[in-house]
Design a protein around this motif. Structure first.
Motif, PDB file in Angstrom:
ATOM      1  N   UNK A 105       0.725  -1.235  -0.165  1.00  0.00           N
ATOM      2  CA  UNK A 105       0.072  -0.059  -0.061  1.00  0.00           C
ATOM      3  C   UNK A 105       0.825   1.370  -0.129  1.00  0.00           C
ATOM      4  N   UNK A 106       2.066   1.276   0.862  1.00  0.00           N
ATOM      5  CA  UNK A 106       2.872   2.207   0.631  1.00  0.00           C
ATOM      6  C   UNK A 106       3.385   2.595  -0.793  1.00  0.00           C
ATOM      7  N   UNK A 107       3.461   1.576  -1.816  1.00  0.00           N
ATOM      8  CA  UNK A 107       3.841   1.958  -2.998  1.00  0.00           C
ATOM      9  C   UNK A 107       2.590   2.454  -3.688  1.00  0.00           C
ATOM     10  N   UNK A 108       1.626   1.831  -3.388  1.00  0.00           N
ATOM     11  CA  UNK A 108       0.331   2.497  -4.026  1.00  0.00           C
ATOM     12  C   UNK A 108       0.051   3.935  -3.819  1.00  0.00           C
ATOM     13  N   UNK A 109       0.233   4.401  -2.580  1.00  0.00           N
ATOM     14  CA  UNK A 109      -0.063   5.750  -2.321  1.00  0.00           C
ATOM     15  C   UNK A 109       1.371   6.672  -2.616  1.00  0.00           C
ATOM     16  N   UNK A 110       2.435   5.864  -2.925  1.00  0.00           N
ATOM     17  CA  UNK A 110       3.513   6.808  -3.350  1.00  0.00           C
ATOM     18  C   UNK A 110       3.095   7.048  -5.087  1.00  0.00           C
ATOM     19  N   UNK A 111       2.632   5.938  -5.621  1.00  0.00           N
ATOM     20  CA  UNK A 111       2.346   6.209  -7.001  1.00  0.00           C
ATOM     21  C   UNK A 111       1.187   7.290  -7.030  1.00  0.00           C
ATOM     22  N   UNK A 112       0.349   7.153  -6.193  1.00  0.00           N
ATOM     23  CA  UNK A 112      -0.725   8.243  -6.367  1.00  0.00           C
ATOM     24  C   UNK A 112      -0.072   9.766  -6.237  1.00  0.00           C
ATOM     25  N   UNK A 113       0.604   9.758  -5.149  1.00  0.00           N
ATOM     26  CA  UNK A 113       1.387  10.998  -4.928  1.00  0.00           C
ATOM     27  C   UNK A 113       2.131  11.635  -6.183  1.00  0.00           C
ATOM     28  N   UNK A 114       3.101  10.717  -6.514  1.00  0.00           N
ATOM     29  CA  UNK A 114       3.732  11.189  -7.800  1.00  0.00           C
ATOM     30  C   UNK A 114       2.748  11.650  -9.027  1.00  0.00           C
ATOM     31  N   UNK A 115       1.552  10.780  -9.011  1.00  0.00           N
ATOM     32  CA  UNK A 115       0.609  11.182 -10.349  1.00  0.00           C
ATOM     33  C   UNK A 115      -0.174  12.486  -9.945  1.00  0.00           C
ATOM     34  N   UNK A 116       0.035  12.893  -8.820  1.00  0.00           N
ATOM     35  CA  UNK A 116      -0.793  14.337  -8.554  1.00  0.00           C
ATOM     36  C   UNK A 116      -1.802  14.123  -7.457  1.00  0.00           C
ATOM     37  N   UNK A 117      -2.086  12.730  -6.807  1.00  0.00           N
ATOM     38  CA  UNK A 117      -3.291  12.725  -5.770  1.00  0.00           C
ATOM     39  C   UNK A 117      -2.570  13.143  -4.364  1.00  0.00           C
ATOM     40  N   UNK A 118      -3.626  13.677  -3.788  1.00  0.00           N
ATOM     41  CA  UNK A 118      -3.527  14.243  -2.384  1.00  0.00           C
ATOM     42  C   UNK A 118      -3.633  13.309  -1.492  1.00  0.00           C
ATOM     43  N   UNK A 119      -4.087  12.059  -1.613  1.00  0.00           N
ATOM     44  CA  UNK A 119      -4.201  10.927  -0.597  1.00  0.00           C
ATOM     45  C   UNK A 119      -3.080  10.476   0.121  1.00  0.00           C
ATOM     46  N   UNK A 120      -3.271  10.659   1.329  1.00  0.00           N
ATOM     47  CA  UNK A 120      -2.482  10.353   2.165  1.00  0.00           C
ATOM     48  C   UNK A 120      -2.890   8.800   2.935  1.00  0.00           C
ATOM     49  N   UNK A 121      -1.788   7.926   2.823  1.00  0.00           N
ATOM     50  CA  UNK A 121      -1.963   6.772   3.582  1.00  0.00           C
ATOM     51  C   UNK A 121      -2.107   7.147   5.029  1.00  0.00           C
ATOM     52  N   UNK A 122      -3.160   6.475   5.544  1.00  0.00           N
ATOM     53  CA  UNK A 122      -3.521   6.626   6.879  1.00  0.00           C
ATOM     54  C   UNK A 122      -2.490   5.893   7.876  1.00  0.00           C
ATOM     55  N   UNK A 123      -1.905   4.889   7.404  1.00  0.00           N
ATOM     56  CA  UNK A 123      -0.929   3.988   8.223  1.00  0.00           C
ATOM     57  C   UNK A 123       0.655   4.185   7.919  1.00  0.00           C
ATOM     58  N   UNK A 124       0.883   5.352   7.069  1.00  0.00           N
ATOM     59  CA  UNK A 124       2.111   5.437   6.597  1.00  0.00           C
ATOM     60  C   UNK A 124       3.117   5.307   7.775  1.00  0.00           C
ATOM     61  N   UNK A 125       2.899   5.815   8.923  1.00  0.00           N
ATOM     62  CA  UNK A 125       3.689   5.631  10.045  1.00  0.00           C
ATOM     63  C   UNK A 125       4.430   4.326  10.390  1.00  0.00           C
ATOM     64  N   UNK A 126       3.717   3.200   9.882  1.00  0.00           N
ATOM     65  CA  UNK A 126       4.216   2.032  10.031  1.00  0.00           C
ATOM     66  C   UNK A 126       4.941   1.434   8.852  1.00  0.00           C
ATOM     67  N   UNK A 127       4.786   1.881   7.673  1.00  0.00           N
ATOM     68  CA  UNK A 127       5.402   1.465   6.562  1.00  0.00           C
ATOM     69  C   UNK A 127       6.273   2.183   5.693  1.00  0.00           C
ATOM     70  N   UNK A 128       6.263   3.435   5.970  1.00  0.00           N
ATOM     71  CA  UNK A 128       6.855   4.375   4.984  1.00  0.00           C
ATOM     72  C   UNK A 128       8.088   4.118   4.502  1.00  0.00           C
TER      73      UNK A 128
END
Length: 174
Positions: free
Chosen positions: A54-77
């Motif tokens: 999921x950290x990869x999916x959210x990273x992809x989203x961020x580089x593609x311009x999404x503002x979605x933040x992974x709710x659990x990123x503190x565990x997996x970033x």
């Protein structure tokens, strides 16, 4: 099949959708209890693997311009090491995040242009044969997802579950 704006993503689009399917199928039937098991204290548990996916999916989203933040990123970033003293989110919570972010990222992959893919994206690798741009970052994320799906598949067998089925669900459009 959906056609991306950029021909450079002709191989990425089916890989992304294939990984979505593999992710779902690899987790089929895994219990919450088993998702936290480690093998001889040496492996990461499935929850950690899922969180990294999921950290990869959210990273992809961020580089593609999404503002979605992974709710659990503190565990997996960025592949943060497993910490046995932390209480990780449940498998259900992570699956819910997967189904939230994946269609959004998929849509962005379909919309991105060649110019945007060619933009510099410094990763600090400094390897002469690896241009640090958006396209190659997307490729790295796809590679990482593939690796994590394989690890989850192996863990399911080690934990006594039957092998992953390849019953693709064509109704999942991401």
């Amino acid at each position: 099949m959906d056609i991306p704006k950029s021909k450079k993503l002709d191989i990425i689009i089916p890989a992304f959708r294939g990984h979505s399917q593999s992710f779902i199928m690899a987790l089929e039937g895994i219990s919450e209890e088993d998702a936290l098991k480690r093998i001889e204290g040496r492996t990461n548990h499935i929850i950690w693997m899922v969180g990294n996916f999921l950290d990869m999916r959210y990273a992809l989203g961020n580089i593609l311009g999404l503002d979605e933040e992974f709710q659990y990123k503190d565990f997996f970033f960025q592949g943060k090491a497993l910490d046995e003293n932390m209480t990780y989110p449940s498998l259900k919570q992570l699956k819910d995040s997967f189904h939230t972010i994946s269609p959004l990222v998929y849509q962005k992959l379909l919309e991105i242009s060649d110019e945007e893919l060619d933009k510099a994206f410094p990763m600090g690798m400094n390897i002469d044969f690896f241009p640090e741009n958006v396209l190659n970052f997307i490729g790295m994320c796809i590679g990482r997802e593939d690796y994590l799906c394989g690890q989850i598949g192996l863990m399911r067998r080690i934990l006594g579950y039957e092998g992953m089925k390849y019953d693709f669900d064509e109704n999942i459009k991401y």
